[in-house]
Design an enzyme around this catalytic site. Structure first.
Site, short mmCIF file in Angstrom:
data_model
loop_
_atom_site.label_atom_id
_atom_site.label_comp_id
_atom_site.label_asym_id
_atom_site.label_seq_id
_atom_site.Cartn_x
_atom_site.Cartn_y
_atom_site.Cartn_z
N GLY A 75 17.53 -10.64 3.79
CA GLY A 75 16.77 -11.36 2.76
C GLY A 75 15.55 -12.09 3.28
O GLY A 75 14.96 -12.90 2.59
N ALA A 76 15.15 -11.81 4.53
CA ALA A 76 14.01 -12.52 5.11
C ALA A 76 12.74 -11.67 5.11
O ALA A 76 11.70 -12.10 5.57
CB ALA A 76 14.35 -12.97 6.53
N TYR A 134 8.23 -7.14 -7.84
CA TYR A 134 7.88 -5.91 -7.10
C TYR A 134 7.65 -4.73 -8.05
O TYR A 134 6.63 -4.04 -7.96
CB TYR A 134 9.00 -5.58 -6.11
CG TYR A 134 8.67 -4.45 -5.15
CD1 TYR A 134 7.96 -4.69 -3.98
CD2 TYR A 134 9.09 -3.15 -5.42
CE1 TYR A 134 7.67 -3.65 -3.10
CE2 TYR A 134 8.80 -2.11 -4.55
CZ TYR A 134 8.10 -2.38 -3.39
OH TYR A 134 7.81 -1.34 -2.54
N ASP A 154 9.40 1.03 5.26
CA ASP A 154 10.47 0.40 6.03
C ASP A 154 11.36 1.44 6.71
O ASP A 154 11.73 1.30 7.87
CB ASP A 154 11.33 -0.49 5.13
CG ASP A 154 10.49 -1.51 4.38
OD1 ASP A 154 9.36 -1.79 4.82
OD2 ASP A 154 10.96 -2.01 3.34
N THR A 165 0.83 -1.21 0.00
CA THR A 165 0.00 0.00 0.00
C THR A 165 0.86 1.26 0.00
O THR A 165 0.39 2.32 -0.36
CB THR A 165 -0.92 0.03 1.24
OG1 THR A 165 -0.13 -0.23 2.39
CG2 THR A 165 -2.03 -1.00 1.13
C1 GLA Z 1 9.08 -3.81 0.65
C2 GLA Z 1 9.25 -2.33 0.36
C3 GLA Z 1 8.20 -1.51 1.10
C4 GLA Z 1 6.79 -2.05 0.84
C5 GLA Z 1 6.74 -3.56 1.05
C6 GLA Z 1 5.41 -4.15 0.65
O1 GLA Z 1 9.34 -4.08 1.99
O2 GLA Z 1 10.53 -1.91 0.75
O3 GLA Z 1 8.30 -0.16 0.73
O4 GLA Z 1 6.35 -1.69 -0.45
O5 GLA Z 1 7.75 -4.22 0.31
O6 GLA Z 1 4.40 -3.70 1.49
#
Ligand code: GLA
Length: 348
Positions: free
Chosen positions: A108-109, A207, A158, A35
């Site tokens: 990587g997790a 992604y 993040d 989102t």
């Molecule tokens: C990764 C990206 C985030 C977010 C998530 C999916 O962690 O770094 O910005 O888009 O995927 O919610």
């Protein structure tokens, strides 16, 4: 691991004293997946595992990076130096530095080891060079470093979780305005995070395709971002798979908004289960391993809900569990997961 270890590691490796050291945590996202690049809502929380960074001005004017995990710095350098370059774009200047990293955030997790590294690096730089950079601007700079220099077109969740989140609370973040507040965890519950054992490759995975599909869906619906749509029935106007992608984002935003209003762990858990189904069926970022692991978690009576966490395509699952039950749930779930032919492990 502590700040002492990273400054000692720095001194051992470079043979001089560090001038600044700081740290930042990884994160686990409870709700609001895919989102953030749609201007929507997210609900992550920092985990206990942190990345520590120590640095000093380079006496030879040549920048260098090393880490306890990877002494030649190959894996970490582009994030660390990307932060310096992203800061320079904002006119935050620093001389060449030597940087040492020590991290226990699993790589990587799906727990955002890269955001932890970026935020820790920028915190240490802010300290060393007395930059005027607040925590939100720091998160933006960290995101810029990841997008531009590490080549991952991520959202801001993040880096905000690592920069302004607080352990033990959920960070309710509006990724459009960056307004945020801490909300309590649902009552009577603890978090369990299990690694599916499947490594993710975010940059090379779907992604960026998902991002492009969401942007195309927003364009077709005539809105700046999918965040601006709240009625899922409007998705019927879109061609497949854009209809499904948009429906995930619209329903996921609604789940986050409901979750911050409920303290009931059962309802919260149901929203997590619904989120997983939507990520699997509509957004198509789950895998057989993640579906198996979440199904096994849900079969445990102490589990209120479970879903994949992070971008998907492998990585980790998060579960909301009755207090005191995490060890038992982890053990029995991982045993059943092995019997199904996979190899997982407990991360949190
Ligand atoms: C990764 C990206 C985030 C977010 C998530 C999916 O962690 O770094 O910005 O888009 O995927 O919610």
């Amino acid at each position: 691991m502590s700040g002492d270890d990273v400054t000692a590691g720095f001194a051992r490796y470079f043979g001089l004293a560090a001038q600044a050291a700081d740290a930042a945590p990884g994160r686990v996202n409870l709700l609001g997946e895919h989102t953030d690049y749609n201007d929507g809502f997210v609900l992550p929380t920092p985990i206990a595992a942190q990345t520590h960074v120590a640095l000093a001005v380079a006496p030879d004017d040549v920048r260098r990076c090393s880490s306890a995990q990877c002494p030649d710095g190959a894996d970490f350098g582009r994030y660390v130096f990307g932060c310096l370059d992203a800061a320079a774009e904002r006119r935050l200047q620093a001389p060449a530095v030597w940087v040492y990293v020590d991290s226990v955030v699993p790589i990587g997790a799906g727990l955002s080891s890269s955001a932890a590294l970026e935020v820790a690096t920028l915190r240490a730089l802010r300290q060393a060079f007395r930059w005027a950079l607040d925590d939100v601007e720091l998160a933006r700079t960290a995101q810029r470093a990841e997008v531009r220099y590490a080549g991952v077109n991520c959202g801001i969740m993040d880096q905000m979780a690592a920069s302004v989140g607080r352990a033990g609370a959920l960070l309710f973040l509006d990724t459009r305005s960056l307004e945020h507040r801490l909300v309590p965890m649902p009552h009577d519950s603890e978090l369990l995070v299990l690694d599916s054992g499947e490594r993710r490759a975010l940059a090379s995975s779907g992604y960026n395709t998902r991002r492009a599909e969401c942007a195309a869906a927003a364009r077709a619906l005539g809105v700046p971002a999918l965040r601006d749509i709240t009625d899922p029935s409007l998705c019927r106007r879109l061609e497949p798979p854009l209809d499904r992608r948009a429906r995930h984002v619209i329903t996921e935003n609604a789940r986050v908004l409901e979750a911050v209003r409920t303290a009931d762990p059962h309802r919260f858990g149901t929203l997590m289960n619904d989120s997983h189904a939507s990520l699997r069926d509509d957004f198509e970022v789950s895998t057989p391993a993640l579906d198996c692991l979440t199904r096994l978690l849900r079969q445990q009576p102490a589990v209120h809900g479970a879903r994949l966490t992070g971008a998907g395509f492998g990585g980790a699952c998060v579960a909301l569990v009755a207090p005191g039950e995490c060890s038992h749930v982890a053990e029995s779930t991982l045993a059943a997961y092995s019997a199904a032919g996979y190899r997982g492990r407990r991360l949190v």
